[in-house]
Write a protein that holds these residues in place. Structure first.
Motif, PDB file in Angstrom:
ATOM      1  N   LEU A   8       0.834  -1.208   0.000  1.00 15.19           N
ATOM      2  CA  LEU A   8       0.000   0.000   0.000  1.00 15.19           C
ATOM      3  C   LEU A   8       0.868   1.258   0.000  1.00 15.19           C
ATOM      4  CD1 LEU A   8      -2.895   1.267   0.206  1.00 15.19           C
ATOM      5  CD2 LEU A   8      -2.652   1.182   2.683  1.00 15.19           C
TER       6      LEU A   8
ATOM      7  N   GLY B 168      -4.631   1.269   6.228  1.00 16.18           N
ATOM      8  CA  GLY B 168      -3.555   0.287   6.338  1.00 16.18           C
ATOM      9  C   GLY B 168      -3.545  -0.487   7.639  1.00 16.18           C
TER      10      GLY B 168
ATOM     11  N   CYS C 232      -8.024  -2.936   0.178  1.00 14.83           N
ATOM     12  CA  CYS C 232      -6.719  -2.812  -0.480  1.00 14.83           C
ATOM     13  C   CYS C 232      -6.250  -4.100  -1.131  1.00 14.83           C
ATOM     14  CB  CYS C 232      -5.695  -2.377   0.564  1.00 14.83           C
ATOM     15  SG  CYS C 232      -5.552  -3.606   1.888  1.00 14.83           S
TER      16      CYS C 232
ATOM     17  N   SER D  38     -10.175  -4.286   4.238  1.00 19.54           N
ATOM     18  CA  SER D  38      -9.984  -5.197   3.099  1.00 19.54           C
ATOM     19  C   SER D  38     -10.209  -4.538   1.742  1.00 19.54           C
ATOM     20  CB  SER D  38     -10.886  -6.437   3.210  1.00 19.54           C
ATOM     21  OG  SER D  38     -12.164  -6.180   2.693  1.00 19.54           O
TER      22      SER D  38
ATOM     23  N   ILE E 170      -8.170  -3.765   8.436  1.00 19.36           N
ATOM     24  CA  ILE E 170      -9.559  -3.894   8.891  1.00 19.36           C
ATOM     25  C   ILE E 170     -10.549  -3.889   7.722  1.00 19.36           C
ATOM     26  CG2 ILE E 170     -11.388  -2.858  10.306  1.00 19.36           C
ATOM     27  CD1 ILE E 170      -9.174  -1.468  11.927  1.00 19.36           C
TER      28      ILE E 170
HETATM   29 FE1  FES Z   1      -5.662  -2.807   4.004  1.00 22.54          FE
HETATM   30 FE2  FES Z   1      -7.746  -1.496   5.050  1.00 22.54          FE
HETATM   31  S1  FES Z   1      -6.132  -0.734   3.881  1.00 22.54           S
HETATM   32  S2  FES Z   1      -7.309  -3.599   5.091  1.00 22.54           S
END
Ligand code: FES
Length: 652
Positions: A24, A40, A47, A45, A43
């Motif tokens: 990310l 990041g 990404c 998901s 929580i």
């Molecule tokens: Fe990865 Fe939210 S940015 S789970």
């Protein structure tokens, strides 16, 4: 450099990053569109990515590096709790270990493309006004006194680079218990603002908010109001619903509503209240259909013709009823829902597309946004058929617009057996040119009248009349079968050679269906019916022809028929009647409800709003009422197909 190479697809963006860099982070630095609501923290998901070449450590594998195994635990926890598609990784948890090619699937892109039902002129790229952000807020500290809101705004700045975020009283009123309930972790919906407005907090939830936020795309027509409820994160239409415009009780068509307001003191206000009440009832209906709270609707876009526009805004449409047809404003409007008494989220925004001219409304602007004649290489004629035909002609060099008073005949009004498109209405007709015998189909059944099972098929719907597309087809078929001549006169039984031609006063009529034996209706096409269609189609054609004069062309490359009615007329029949200019039949396409699609584009992509505002400024407006050539074209265009202009392609 010896750092591993990271390549993102489909963007192709690439760079070298040290081992251990979260994907990310790499994406952010390269400007790759990778979604995140939780910033990041593993929580949300949003990404998710897929390594297509190279690998990351497997989930749950204990790696020597402690930090690395800690990352994997977060991801494993997520996977156990909610599941991840095989091969997918959380971009905020997976870390660069070697050269890698990383695919960002569409659903992980903020600016994803929304799939449209047909190949259309313009893609919908997500760029919604309001987005969700998860933040962790500092707890209050007696040694550093500051308000909870200040610390929330500070967190949005530090964690999301959202600058100068504003808020309303309604958020202040509910914020403190929510912050505490979420353990100082909250999700906020932020309206991102624009050049003139700073970002603003619209809503706040404790902890990570699993749900979504919504927007409405509303096509406010004089007859019906249709709304699409869209998920502002995915762009999906989650529910669609429509109602009759409650203003109908003040007048069937636009001009009768304008005159109602002229004749009755406060009449405009009555109609404003009626449409807003209707709208609120529609919103209740659509939210319950989607099983969401209507307070989650934070944005709405409206498209409508100028009279509807003024009445919805609470502006007396008086000036639109007389030359020079001055609009109160033609600019796009950005308002708050409460100003319009709309009962959705208390801070929801409302956007109205710009109007093009006194007779060419925000609905035509929405059609222009959806069909994008200004981006077309070839010369395209876009016709939105309703009580008024709104016509656009152009290509990427220039776009012209006008409106033409077709009247309600195309909607089945003013036709002896006419009715709105509803079950029981005849919608398709064929006439055998030899025997002059008809066969037809009614809405609600797909069996033709000369096929077995027809009686059974229509037992529930019955046959009640002819709808707009049916009347176009039957008259075109009558013309092709020699039942009606080029001037629009129906021949007698002797002239045509069929007992279906019956005398009707001083003219003749064609008997399409005799249901009298069963106590049903007798459906005929009369000469006054044909006359009404001739007037309507002549108005439509003359408007298009006038724009072609202004463009100095004799032909157009393609024709797009928009509107619910446009979706149902066949190109061949429209051309036999000379409704639209001569053109290759396969170059005539239907755009469905293009105004509604334009509203949806403006809802989901705030950048498109600026674009259409600019396009509308560039469109050259033609007022048919002051153009002498319009009358001339009109006279010629009342013949079937036309008394002055050849239709060479049609003739073939
Ligand atoms: Fe990865 Fe939210 S940015 S789970």
């Amino acid at each position: 450099t010896t750092d591993p190479l990271v390549v993102f697809t489909p963007s192709g963006k690439r760079g070298h990053f040290p081992v251990g860099t979260p994907v990310l982070t790499a994406a952010r630095q390269l400007g790759v569109d990778l979604d995140s609501v939780c910033g990041g923290r593993g929580i949300c998901s949003k990404c998710q990515i897929t390594p297509s070449y190279g690998e990351f450590s497997k989930h749950g594998v204990t790696v020597q590096d402690d930090a690395l195994s800690e990352w994997n635990k977060v991801e494993q926890r997520y996977k156990d709790k909610r599941g991840l598609i095989d091969g997918r990784r959380l971009g905020c948890q997976a870390k660069v270990e070697g050269d890698v090619v990383i695919d960002v699937p569409p659903e992980s892109q903020v600016h994803r493309q929304v799939v449209r039902k047909r190949a259309e002129a313009r893609d919908i790229i997500m760029n919604p006004s309001t987005r969700l952000f998860y933040v962790e807020v500092e707890e209050p500290d007696m040694h550093k006194p500051s308000g909870d809101m200040e610390r929330l705004i500070e967190a949005l700045d530090v964690q999301w680079e959202l600058k100068n975020v504003q808020t309303d009283l309604h958020i202040l009123q509910c914020m403190q218990p929510i912050l505490r309930k979420g353990g100082w972790k909250v999700t906020v919906a932020v309206h991102l603002g624009d050049d003139n407005h700073p970002p603003k907090i619209m809503h706040i939830w404790p902890g990570y908010y699993e749900g979504s936020i919504y927007g409405l795309a509303v096509d406010l027509g004089s007859t019906t109001i249709a709304a699409h409820l869209c998920d502002l994160q995915t762009g999906e239409v989650v529910a669609s619903s429509g109602i009759m415009n409650p203003q109908i009780r003040f007048g069937e068509d636009l001009m009768s509503r304008v005159s109602y307001s002229m004749m009755n003191k406060g009449g405009d206000q009555e109609m404003t209240n009626a449409v807003r009440e209707g709208m609120n009832a529609l919103f209740v209906q659509i939210a319950s259909e989607a099983e969401i709270d209507k307070a989650l609707i934070v944005d709405a876009v409206f498209v409508c013709n100028p009279v509807m526009h003024h009445l919805f805004l609470g502006i007396d449409p008086f000036e639109l009823g007389q030359a020079p047809f001055a609009l109160a404003t033609s600019n796009a409007l950005s308002l708050r829902a409460v100003e319009l008494d709309l009962n959705i989220h208390p801070a929801a925004r409302v956007y109205l597309l710009p109007c093009i001219a006194g007779h060419v409304g925000a609905d035509a602007a929405a059609v222009a946004l959806s069909e994008a004649p200004d981006k077309s290489e070839d010369l395209v004629l876009v016709v939105d058929v309703g009580t008024n035909a709104e016509i656009l002609l152009g290509n990427k060099n220039k776009v012209l617009a006008c409106s033409s008073p077709t009247g309600p005949a195309f909607e089945g009004a003013q036709i002896s057996s006419g009715q709105r498109a509803a079950p029981g209405a005849i919608e398709r007709v064929e006439i055998n040119p030899e025997t002059k015998e008809p066969r037809f189909r009614v809405i609600g059944s797909d069996i033709w009248s000369d096929e077995d099972g027809f009686d059974q098929a229509i037992a529930t719907t019955g046959i009640s009349g002819i709808c707009g597309s049916g009347i176009i087809e039957v008259i075109a078929e009558m013309r092709m079968a020699g039942i009606v001549d080029a001037s629009g006169l129906i021949g007698s039984a002797e002239q045509v050679g069929t007992p279906r031609c019956v005398q009707d006063g001083r003219t003749n009529a064609y008997l399409l269906w005799d249901g009298s034996a069963e106590g049903g209706p007798t459906i005929t096409v009369t000469n006054p019916d044909i006359r009404a269609i001739q007037m309507a189609k002549a108005a439509l054609y003359s408007g298009a022809r006038l724009l072609m004069d202004k463009f100095d062309v004799q032909n157009v490359d393609r024709v797009v028929l928009a509107g619910a009615f446009g979706a149902h007329i066949s190109a061949k029949h429209a051309m036999v009647l000379g409704m639209i200019p001569d053109c290759e039949l396969d170059k005539v396409t239907s755009a469905g409800n293009a105004a509604g699609t334009g509203a949806r584009i403006a809802l989901l992509n705030t950048k498109a709003r600026g674009e259409i505002e600019e396009t509308v400024r560039q469109i050259e407006k033609i007022e048919t009422a002051v153009e002498p050539r319009f009358q001339e074209h009109f006279v010629n265009a009342s013949a079937l197909p036309n008394s002055a202009e050849p239709f060479p392609i049609l003739a073939e």
